[in-house]
Structure formats: C-alpha cells, structure tokens
Enzyme design. Structure first.
Site, PDB file in Angstrom:
ATOM      1  N   PRO A  66      14.189  29.226   0.528  1.00  0.00           N
ATOM      2  CA  PRO A  66      14.551  28.838  -0.843  1.00  0.00           C
ATOM      3  C   PRO A  66      13.517  27.994  -1.594  1.00  0.00           C
ATOM      4  O   PRO A  66      13.154  28.327  -2.724  1.00  0.00           O
ATOM      5  CB  PRO A  66      15.857  28.044  -0.655  1.00  0.00           C
ATOM      6  CG  PRO A  66      16.415  28.520   0.640  1.00  0.00           C
ATOM      7  CD  PRO A  66      15.240  28.838   1.505  1.00  0.00           C
ATOM      8  N   THR A  96       9.492  31.331  -3.737  1.00  0.00           N
ATOM      9  CA  THR A  96       9.064  30.731  -5.013  1.00  0.00           C
ATOM     10  C   THR A  96       9.127  29.218  -4.839  1.00  0.00           C
ATOM     11  O   THR A  96      10.218  28.645  -4.721  1.00  0.00           O
ATOM     12  CB  THR A  96      10.000  31.158  -6.164  1.00  0.00           C
ATOM     13  OG1 THR A  96       9.942  32.573  -6.290  1.00  0.00           O
ATOM     14  CG2 THR A  96       9.557  30.525  -7.476  1.00  0.00           C
ATOM     15  N   LYS A 171       3.659  33.056 -11.583  1.00  0.00           N
ATOM     16  CA  LYS A 171       5.103  33.284 -11.666  1.00  0.00           C
ATOM     17  C   LYS A 171       5.772  32.253 -12.575  1.00  0.00           C
ATOM     18  O   LYS A 171       6.595  32.603 -13.416  1.00  0.00           O
ATOM     19  CB  LYS A 171       5.717  33.253 -10.263  1.00  0.00           C
ATOM     20  CG  LYS A 171       7.222  33.225 -10.347  1.00  0.00           C
ATOM     21  CD  LYS A 171       7.994  33.853  -9.269  1.00  0.00           C
ATOM     22  CE  LYS A 171       9.463  33.783  -9.692  1.00  0.00           C
ATOM     23  NZ  LYS A 171      10.373  34.458  -8.878  1.00  0.00           N
ATOM     24  N   LYS A 246      15.680  26.968 -11.915  1.00  0.00           N
ATOM     25  CA  LYS A 246      14.801  26.554 -10.809  1.00  0.00           C
ATOM     26  C   LYS A 246      13.332  26.729 -11.218  1.00  0.00           C
ATOM     27  O   LYS A 246      12.505  25.835 -11.029  1.00  0.00           O
ATOM     28  CB  LYS A 246      15.106  27.394  -9.557  1.00  0.00           C
ATOM     29  CG  LYS A 246      14.135  27.109  -8.426  1.00  0.00           C
ATOM     30  CD  LYS A 246      14.221  28.077  -7.255  1.00  0.00           C
ATOM     31  CE  LYS A 246      13.013  27.863  -6.355  1.00  0.00           C
ATOM     32  NZ  LYS A 246      12.945  28.748  -5.215  1.00  0.00           N
TER      33      LYS A 246
HETATM   34  P1  NAD Z   1      18.746  32.799  -0.118  1.00  0.00           P
HETATM   35  O1  NAD Z   1      19.257  31.412  -0.221  1.00  0.00           O
HETATM   36  O2  NAD Z   1      19.683  33.945  -0.286  1.00  0.00           O
HETATM   37  O3  NAD Z   1      17.983  33.008   1.280  1.00  0.00           O
HETATM   38  C1  NAD Z   1      17.156  32.069   1.889  1.00  0.00           C
HETATM   39  C2  NAD Z   1      17.316  32.210   3.388  1.00  0.00           C
HETATM   40  O4  NAD Z   1      16.379  31.338   4.023  1.00  0.00           O
HETATM   41  C3  NAD Z   1      18.707  31.823   3.883  1.00  0.00           C
HETATM   42  O5  NAD Z   1      19.242  32.891   4.635  1.00  0.00           O
HETATM   43  C4  NAD Z   1      18.460  30.567   4.713  1.00  0.00           C
HETATM   44  O6  NAD Z   1      19.338  30.452   5.825  1.00  0.00           O
HETATM   45  C5  NAD Z   1      17.018  30.796   5.150  1.00  0.00           C
HETATM   46  N1  NAD Z   1      16.336  29.557   5.559  1.00  0.00           N
HETATM   47  C6  NAD Z   1      16.221  28.387   4.899  1.00  0.00           C
HETATM   48  N2  NAD Z   1      15.501  27.507   5.616  1.00  0.00           N
HETATM   49  C7  NAD Z   1      15.152  28.138   6.755  1.00  0.00           C
HETATM   50  C8  NAD Z   1      14.439  27.752   7.909  1.00  0.00           C
HETATM   51  N3  NAD Z   1      13.929  26.522   8.029  1.00  0.00           N
HETATM   52  N4  NAD Z   1      14.287  28.657   8.888  1.00  0.00           N
HETATM   53  C9  NAD Z   1      14.805  29.903   8.771  1.00  0.00           C
HETATM   54  N5  NAD Z   1      15.514  30.325   7.718  1.00  0.00           N
HETATM   55  C10 NAD Z   1      15.676  29.452   6.712  1.00  0.00           C
HETATM   56  O7  NAD Z   1      17.562  32.889  -1.216  1.00  0.00           O
HETATM   57  P2  NAD Z   1      16.954  34.218  -1.865  1.00  0.00           P
HETATM   58  O8  NAD Z   1      17.731  34.591  -3.079  1.00  0.00           O
HETATM   59  O9  NAD Z   1      16.709  35.223  -0.790  1.00  0.00           O
HETATM   60  O10 NAD Z   1      15.567  33.643  -2.403  1.00  0.00           O
HETATM   61  C11 NAD Z   1      14.478  33.384  -1.534  1.00  0.00           C
HETATM   62  C12 NAD Z   1      13.287  32.983  -2.383  1.00  0.00           C
HETATM   63  O11 NAD Z   1      12.983  34.049  -3.287  1.00  0.00           O
HETATM   64  C13 NAD Z   1      13.532  31.745  -3.244  1.00  0.00           C
HETATM   65  O12 NAD Z   1      12.374  30.963  -3.264  1.00  0.00           O
HETATM   66  C14 NAD Z   1      13.847  32.318  -4.613  1.00  0.00           C
HETATM   67  O13 NAD Z   1      13.521  31.436  -5.675  1.00  0.00           O
HETATM   68  C15 NAD Z   1      12.962  33.549  -4.623  1.00  0.00           C
HETATM   69  N6  NAD Z   1      13.415  34.612  -5.520  1.00  0.00           N
HETATM   70  C16 NAD Z   1      14.713  34.999  -5.547  1.00  0.00           C
HETATM   71  C17 NAD Z   1      15.125  36.004  -6.415  1.00  0.00           C
HETATM   72  C18 NAD Z   1      16.564  36.449  -6.459  1.00  0.00           C
HETATM   73  O14 NAD Z   1      16.926  37.184  -7.398  1.00  0.00           O
HETATM   74  N7  NAD Z   1      17.408  36.062  -5.500  1.00  0.00           N
HETATM   75  C19 NAD Z   1      14.186  36.629  -7.257  1.00  0.00           C
HETATM   76  C20 NAD Z   1      12.854  36.256  -7.172  1.00  0.00           C
HETATM   77  C21 NAD Z   1      12.469  35.235  -6.306  1.00  0.00           C
END
Ligand code: NAD
Length: 296
Positions: A66, A96, A171, A246
């Site tokens: 995250p 991100t 970004k 964010k």
């Molecule tokens: P999410 O919260 O659904 O997934 C994050 C995952 O990381 C979770 O499953 C969590 O358990 C895991 N995690 C956290 N800390 C960890 C650790 N120390 N070890 C192992 N696993 C760990 O988030 P997401 O929506 O998949 O987003 C991920 C990234 O992508 C973010 O930075 C977000 O800003 C970016 N992003 C998301 C989107 C979107 O539409 N969801 C679009 C573009 C970019």
C-alpha cells in the site's frame, strides 16, 4: 521464463501475479493475509511464509504494497529483500509511494549491489486484470530494459521516466493534474446549470473548444454526454476518490520537499479530503461533481 518472488497480493497485486503465471513465469508469493496467499496458491503460485523466503532463490522480486512505510519494511528490514535476495536479483517496486522513499530504497538497493526500479501503475484493478496497466518506470536504462520484459505480460504501455523515483514522480504529477482538471470540469457544469445551460450543450461546445480535456471528453462527471463514464452508474469506481486523495497527499509532500508552488494541487487535496470526510471516499473520483454542485 523467470523465477519471480511476488510480495503483496491485494486488489492489484493478485491479478498482476496471475498474469505473470499466465505468461509462463514461476511465481513464489507472500502476503500478510493468509486468505490472499491461499487464493494465490489456488491460482498456481508457490506460497512463501515470509518476505525473505519470497525474495530468495528467485531472479526477480516484484512488490505491490500500500504505502511507503510498507515498501520500506519489505525492502529495508533486517530480514527484508535487500538482506535476503540472491546477488543479481532484479527488484521492481510497483507500489505507489512517495518519491523520497522510492529514492531512498533505490539508493540502498544500489549500495547493496542490486538493480532496482520503481514502477507504479495506472489503470486500476480493471487494467491489472486485463493486463493493460500503464507502468511509469524510474531507474537506470539497464535496469529498465530488464524490468520491461517482466512488466510486459502485466501491462499495455511501459514508459522509462528517468532515474530512481521518476516513475513515482510522473504518476503523482499526472494525477495532480487529473484532479485539478476534474474539479475544473465539475465547476464548469455546476455554473453552466445555474446559468440555464443544458449539460449536453456545454459538453458539445467545450469538448470541441479550448476547454477540452480528458476529464471532460472521456470521463465526463455529469451523466449523459459520455455514456461509459462513472457518472452514468451513480459514480461507482473506476478510480476511487480516496485513491485520488492518497496521490494528492503524495503530491503535496513532494511539493513541500521541493518548494514547488502548487496551490491548485493543495486546494484539490482539501476538496477530496472534504469529500472523504463526508463519507464519499468510495465514490469514483469524478463524484467530486456532486460536492461541487452542492448535491452532497
Ligand atoms: P491492497 O490494500 O488491496 O493490497 C496490498 C496488499 O499488500 C495487501 O494484501 C496487504 O496484506 C499486503 N501487504 C502489506 N504489507 C505487506 C508486507 N509487509 N508483506 C506482505 N504483504 C504486505 O492495495 P492495492 O489496491 O492492491 O494497491 C497496491 C498499490 O497499488 C498501492 O500503492 C496503490 O496506491 C497502488 N494502486 C492501486 C490502484 C487501485 O485501483 N487499487 C491503482 C493504481 C495504483
């Protein structure tokens, strides 16, 4: 085909890792959530019990966590990626996060002898599932060329944006601009309605005139003119307002650190914060129109 350690099987990471498997790579995955890991195993991934287990015995590590503090932990902890990955492992952080943290981690990786890129994405969960994500990559040319081959099965467009942290920088600049243009477009419709204009008339003129922008002609925040836009499905995302918030916070942090003057970026952050505080952070980010138009 490569052996890849994948850390972070969330909304984005899971479909991305599945696309690596589909392309024939071997994926060893780790997530703090046991349920996510079980799902990954069902999809053909080998489970790892820790970050260090996912990062060792592989040629590439991809992370999708995250925030900056999570990236810092998985890369820099005593039992993290830099301590445990084999020599020569290519490191790709797709999360991100703030530019300063991305540059710190890259510097530590370089010092430890690894090649690393930051490679945040746009395109959302739909893009991750369809393997059409846009990747914005920061790092050396050599690291980019290696990373490009790994990113290809997960994405459509892959841009080399310059040195370490520049992927994150592109970004947040792009998304700050997007927020500003979405709020501006919303204000134009709110004022137009009060002046007695039909939404479609304003759209027809502005979308072929100097007011033209993506927020208007492709993602119009009022229902009607662009049938596929989230406004036509009660602002279901899409790209959630809280995700935009964010990115605006990351832009604000970067502006402060570099003494850049971004008053419209700051105002956009304040308006998206207000939308979120009112309980509407899960709307698509174009739902800011409802607040600008004083409907909520
Ligand atoms: P999410 O919260 O659904 O997934 C994050 C995952 O990381 C979770 O499953 C969590 O358990 C895991 N995690 C956290 N800390 C960890 C650790 N120390 N070890 C192992 N696993 C760990 O988030 P997401 O929506 O998949 O987003 C991920 C990234 O992508 C973010 O930075 C977000 O800003 C970016 N992003 C998301 C989107 C979107 O539409 N969801 C679009 C573009 C970019």
């Amino acid at each position: 085909m490569a052996k890849i350690g994948f850390i972070g099987l969330g909304n984005m990471g899971m479909p991305m890792a599945k696309n690596l498997i589909k392309a024939g790579h071997e994926v060893k995955a780790f997530d703090l959530s046991a349920a996510a890991l079980d799902h990954g195993v069902e999809a053909g991934m080998a489970p790892a019990a820790t970050v260090s287990e996912a990062a060792s015995g592989v040629e590439v590590v991809v992370t999708m966590v995250p925030e900056g503090k999570h990236s810092r932990a998985v890369y820099l902890n005593d039992d993290g990626i830099l301590a445990k990955a084999d020599a020569g492992t290519l490191l790709i952080d797709c999360s991100t996060i703030d530019v300063a943290t991305a540059r710190d981690i890259n510097a530590a990786a370089t010092e430890a002898g690894f090649e690393m890129v930051d490679a945040p994405v746009s395109g959302g969960v739909g893009g991750a599932e369809a393997a059409t994500l846009t990747f914005m990559v920061g790092g050396t040319k050599g690291a980019f060329q290696k990373a490009e081959k790994i990113l290809k099965p997960m994405g459509g467009k892959i841009f080399h944006c310059g040195g370490a942290g520049n992927g994150e920088a592109v970004k947040i600049c792009n998304n700050m601009l997007l927020a500003i243009s979405m709020i501006g477009t919303s204000e134009a419709f709110a004022l137009g309605r009060r002046l007695g204009l039909d939404d479609q008339v304003l759209f027809d003129v502005a979308s072929t005139s100097s007011g033209r922008c993506w927020s208007l002609d492709t993602y119009c925040p009022v229902p009607g003119p662009v049938p596929g836009s989230p406004a036509n499905r009660d602002y279901q995302p899409g790209f959630a307002a809280d995700m935009m918030l964010k990115d605006l916070r990351l832009a604000k942090t970067a502006a402060k650190a570099t003494e850049a003057s971004t008053p419209l970026g700051a105002l956009s952050e304040a308006l998206y914060s207000e939308l979120s505080e009112k309980g509407h952070g899960n709307l698509d980010f174009s739902g800011i129109f409802k607040m600008v138009n004083q409907d909520i």
